[in-house]
Design a protein around this motif. Structure first.
Motif, short mmCIF file in Angstrom:
data_model
loop_
_atom_site.label_atom_id
_atom_site.label_comp_id
_atom_site.label_asym_id
_atom_site.label_seq_id
_atom_site.Cartn_x
_atom_site.Cartn_y
_atom_site.Cartn_z
N LEU A 35 0.85 -1.18 0.00
CA LEU A 35 0.00 0.00 0.00
C LEU A 35 0.89 1.24 0.00
O LEU A 35 1.81 1.34 0.81
N VAL A 36 0.62 2.17 -0.91
CA VAL A 36 1.32 3.44 -0.96
C VAL A 36 0.30 4.52 -0.64
O VAL A 36 -0.74 4.62 -1.29
N ASN A 37 0.59 5.32 0.40
CA ASN A 37 -0.38 6.29 0.88
C ASN A 37 0.31 7.61 1.21
O ASN A 37 1.53 7.65 1.38
N ASP A 38 -0.47 8.67 1.34
CA ASP A 38 0.09 9.99 1.65
C ASP A 38 0.02 10.33 3.13
O ASP A 38 0.34 11.44 3.53
N HIS A 39 -0.42 9.39 3.95
CA HIS A 39 -0.43 9.57 5.40
C HIS A 39 -0.33 8.20 6.06
O HIS A 39 -0.51 7.18 5.41
N ASP A 40 -0.06 8.21 7.35
CA ASP A 40 0.05 6.95 8.09
C ASP A 40 -1.33 6.28 8.11
O ASP A 40 -2.30 6.85 8.61
N PRO A 41 -1.43 5.08 7.57
CA PRO A 41 -2.73 4.41 7.51
C PRO A 41 -3.10 3.67 8.81
O PRO A 41 -3.73 2.62 8.78
N LYS A 42 -2.73 4.22 9.93
CA LYS A 42 -2.98 3.58 11.23
C LYS A 42 -4.46 3.25 11.45
O LYS A 42 -4.78 2.16 11.94
N PRO A 43 -5.42 4.13 11.09
CA PRO A 43 -6.84 3.75 11.26
C PRO A 43 -7.20 2.50 10.45
O PRO A 43 -8.00 1.69 10.90
N LEU A 44 -6.58 2.34 9.29
CA LEU A 44 -6.81 1.14 8.49
C LEU A 44 -6.29 -0.09 9.22
O LEU A 44 -6.92 -1.15 9.21
N TYR A 45 -5.14 0.03 9.88
CA TYR A 45 -4.61 -1.08 10.68
C TYR A 45 -5.62 -1.51 11.74
O TYR A 45 -5.87 -2.71 11.92
N TYR A 46 -6.19 -0.54 12.43
CA TYR A 46 -7.17 -0.87 13.46
C TYR A 46 -8.41 -1.55 12.87
O TYR A 46 -8.99 -2.44 13.49
N GLN A 47 -8.80 -1.14 11.68
CA GLN A 47 -9.94 -1.78 11.01
C GLN A 47 -9.60 -3.23 10.68
O GLN A 47 -10.41 -4.13 10.92
N PHE A 48 -8.41 -3.47 10.13
CA PHE A 48 -7.98 -4.84 9.85
C PHE A 48 -7.95 -5.67 11.14
O PHE A 48 -8.40 -6.81 11.17
#
Length: 79
Positions: A35-48
């Motif tokens: 995954l390439v993103n423009d911000h830390d995808p930490k909320p996505l980690y919590y969703q996973f």
């Protein structure tokens, strides 16, 4: 063989999680993507973590300040 990149930086924010989760669902056990993103995808980690406990891997490859790269994988099924 290198894993595919999923660059969501140009996607509308409302569509990003849907696209990422769809890509995860399409993985075969043992496969992954970056995954390439423009911000830390930490909320996505919590969703996973909430929806797929013990069924995903998450490894930061690059941590900003302008680009984040995270390897997301579907672990191989234990025999």
């Amino acid at each position: 063989m290198s894993e595919p990149n999923l660059d969501v930086r140009d996607e509308p924010p409302a569509r990003r999680h849907e696209l990422i989760l769809s890509t995860y669902h399409d993985l075969e056990p043992g496969d992954g993507f970056v995954l390439v993103n423009d911000h830390d995808p930490k909320p996505l980690y919590y969703q996973f973590a909430a929806e797929y406990p013990d069924r995903f891997s998450w490894e930061y490859l690059e941590e900003g300040p302008t680009v984040w790269r995270v390897r997301i994988g579907r672990p191989a099924v234990a025999a």
